[in-house]
Scaffold this motif. Structure first.
Motif, PDB file in Angstrom:
ATOM      1  N   LEU A 153       0.700  -1.169   0.068  1.00  0.00           N
ATOM      2  CA  LEU A 153       0.108  -0.131  -0.080  1.00  0.00           C
ATOM      3  C   LEU A 153       0.820   1.079  -0.183  1.00  0.00           C
ATOM      4  O   LEU A 153       0.586   2.268  -0.904  1.00  0.00           O
ATOM      5  CB  LEU A 153      -0.818   0.088   1.098  1.00  0.00           C
ATOM      6  N   THR A 154       1.780   1.353   0.878  1.00  0.00           N
ATOM      7  CA  THR A 154       2.535   2.415   1.063  1.00  0.00           C
ATOM      8  C   THR A 154       3.639   2.557  -0.378  1.00  0.00           C
ATOM      9  O   THR A 154       3.841   3.919  -0.828  1.00  0.00           O
ATOM     10  CB  THR A 154       3.699   2.559   2.076  1.00  0.00           C
ATOM     11  N   PHE A 155       3.967   1.647  -0.716  1.00  0.00           N
ATOM     12  CA  PHE A 155       4.645   1.699  -2.118  1.00  0.00           C
ATOM     13  C   PHE A 155       3.791   2.313  -3.222  1.00  0.00           C
ATOM     14  O   PHE A 155       4.098   3.037  -3.974  1.00  0.00           O
ATOM     15  CB  PHE A 155       5.339   0.442  -2.637  1.00  0.00           C
ATOM     16  N   SER A 156       2.427   1.804  -3.408  1.00  0.00           N
ATOM     17  CA  SER A 156       1.485   2.287  -4.216  1.00  0.00           C
ATOM     18  C   SER A 156       1.330   3.723  -4.151  1.00  0.00           C
ATOM     19  O   SER A 156       1.263   4.533  -4.829  1.00  0.00           O
ATOM     20  CB  SER A 156       0.420   1.580  -4.360  1.00  0.00           C
ATOM     21  N   LEU A 190       4.309  13.464   4.013  1.00  0.00           N
ATOM     22  CA  LEU A 190       5.270  12.486   3.353  1.00  0.00           C
ATOM     23  C   LEU A 190       5.180  11.821   2.120  1.00  0.00           C
ATOM     24  O   LEU A 190       6.131  11.757   1.484  1.00  0.00           O
ATOM     25  CB  LEU A 190       5.092  11.330   4.517  1.00  0.00           C
ATOM     26  N   VAL A 191       3.952  11.745   1.636  1.00  0.00           N
ATOM     27  CA  VAL A 191       3.640  11.340   0.336  1.00  0.00           C
ATOM     28  C   VAL A 191       3.877  12.318  -0.646  1.00  0.00           C
ATOM     29  O   VAL A 191       4.298  12.182  -1.745  1.00  0.00           O
ATOM     30  CB  VAL A 191       2.180  10.670   0.143  1.00  0.00           C
ATOM     31  N   MET A 203      11.667   4.123  -1.606  1.00  0.00           N
ATOM     32  CA  MET A 203      11.810   3.164  -0.528  1.00  0.00           C
ATOM     33  C   MET A 203      11.836   3.924   0.845  1.00  0.00           C
ATOM     34  O   MET A 203      11.126   3.416   1.751  1.00  0.00           O
ATOM     35  CB  MET A 203      13.282   2.698  -0.672  1.00  0.00           C
ATOM     36  N   PHE A 204      12.368   5.170   0.700  1.00  0.00           N
ATOM     37  CA  PHE A 204      12.458   5.968   2.038  1.00  0.00           C
ATOM     38  C   PHE A 204      11.011   6.196   2.599  1.00  0.00           C
ATOM     39  O   PHE A 204      10.555   6.165   3.436  1.00  0.00           O
ATOM     40  CB  PHE A 204      13.408   7.239   1.951  1.00  0.00           C
ATOM     41  N   GLY A 205      10.142   6.717   1.440  1.00  0.00           N
ATOM     42  CA  GLY A 205       8.972   7.361   1.769  1.00  0.00           C
ATOM     43  C   GLY A 205       8.033   5.907   2.057  1.00  0.00           C
ATOM     44  O   GLY A 205       7.249   5.989   3.000  1.00  0.00           O
TER      45      GLY A 205
END
Length: 317
Positions: free
Chosen positions: A39-42, A234-235, A257-259
């Motif tokens: 989810l976060t990667f997306s 952050l996004v 990757m950091f985000g």
């Protein structure tokens, strides 16, 4: 003499207790929160590629993976379904681990994964119903506004959709809709926790959440705004940095990757914070049991001796 609860919980207290709980078994929680990574990667990459397609010239588009911008609808549906399942797995396992940690029961990673067998379906049914209700509420409000605009036109008012006043009206309608959605979210914020911890599903978790959160809606609202703000920032920052790299694959990996990892941690803290709020609400409603009603403590997940933090304090005379 009657027992009087101390209504002393604040967003600072929730965040402090959440951080202490996570630090008690940091590796355990981080491992479970890996379910959030798709989810976060997306969330980081999707705005990047979407904005890049709009802002960059055709020379940059050859950097995209083949057919990335032209996937068939079934691929998008399967992708969204996968994200949804992994996200619910993260919510279910983290909730199960944190809730049972309050009673001092040692929770292993394998036990948390096995808990999906009986917590996943109630969570799925509850979240689907929640989303459907929010959609219906939003649609009803928009249809109501649309009917008013149509009625005004029918009785002779001429509405110029390009006028600044109509734009202001549209902004006002959107703002009201956001307030309505936030109101229901604040009341239903504990629904997912209740679905996992109490094995309820459907409307019952939503109704029980509204009951438990009474008196602490301000804390629920503060948590929502806090995590939405910092998660959104952050996004936005990571997406902006990714765009600034010109989509060079060697540089794009760092902001992505950091985000993704830091957004994963934000989601982890938000889930644990919701459980802290849930336990505090139960304490204020006298539902914790006499043995822990006077002092609820969170124990180390793998030790019955080490106390980590005091979460709920109820004064008794």
């Amino acid at each position: 003499m009657e027992t009087t609860p101390l209504h002393s919980l604040s967003i600072t207290g929730v965040l402090s207790e959440s951080n202490r709980i996570i630090k008690a078994n940091y590796i355990h929680f981080i491992t479970l929160s890996l379910f959030f990574l798709p989810l976060t990667f997306s969330l980081i990459t999707t705005p990047t590629f979407r904005l890049a397609g709009q802002l960059f010239t055709a020379d940059h588009l050859h950097n995209f993976p083949p057919n990335f911008l032209h996937k068939p609808p079934i691929s998008h549906l399967l992708y969204i379904l996968t994200l949804y399942i992994f996200t619910l797995c993260a919510i279910a396992t983290i909730t199960y681990t944190t809730y049972h940690g309050f009673s001092g029961k040692p929770i292993k990673f394998s036990t948390a994964i096995k808990s999906l067998a009986f917590s996943f379906l109630p969570l799925v049914s509850t979240t689907i119903l929640l989303h459907l209700l929010l959609f219906c509420i939003s649609l009803t409000f928009l249809l109501f506004v649309g009917s008013i605009v149509t009625l005004l036109q029918n009785i002779g008012f001429v509405i110029d959709y390009n006028l600044i006043h109509f734009i202001w009206f549209s902004d006002f309608v959107v703002a009201v809709l956001i307030v309505i959605i936030i109101y229901f979210h604040v009341n239903w914020c504990l629904a997912c926790v209740i679905a996992v911890t109490e094995s309820n599903w459907g409307l019952e978790p939503l109704m029980r959440s509204s009951y438990l959160v009474k008196g602490l809606r301000s804390v629920s609202l503060s948590l929502l705004l806090y995590f939405v703000f910092y998660g959104g920032i952050l996004v936005f920052v990571c997406t902006d940095v990714a765009l600034a790299t010109g989509l060079r694959r060697s540089l794009l990996v760092f902001p992505v990757m950091f985000g993704s990892v830091f957004l994963m941690v934000v989601l982890l803290v938000s889930i644990v914070g919701n459980i802290v709020l849930y336990m505090y609400c139960k304490g204020l409603h006298g539902e914790l049991g006499i043995e822990i009603a006077e002092k609820l403590v969170y124990f180390n997940l793998h030790s019955d001796d080490e106390k980590v933090s005091h979460v709920v304090t109820v004064a008794a005379d």
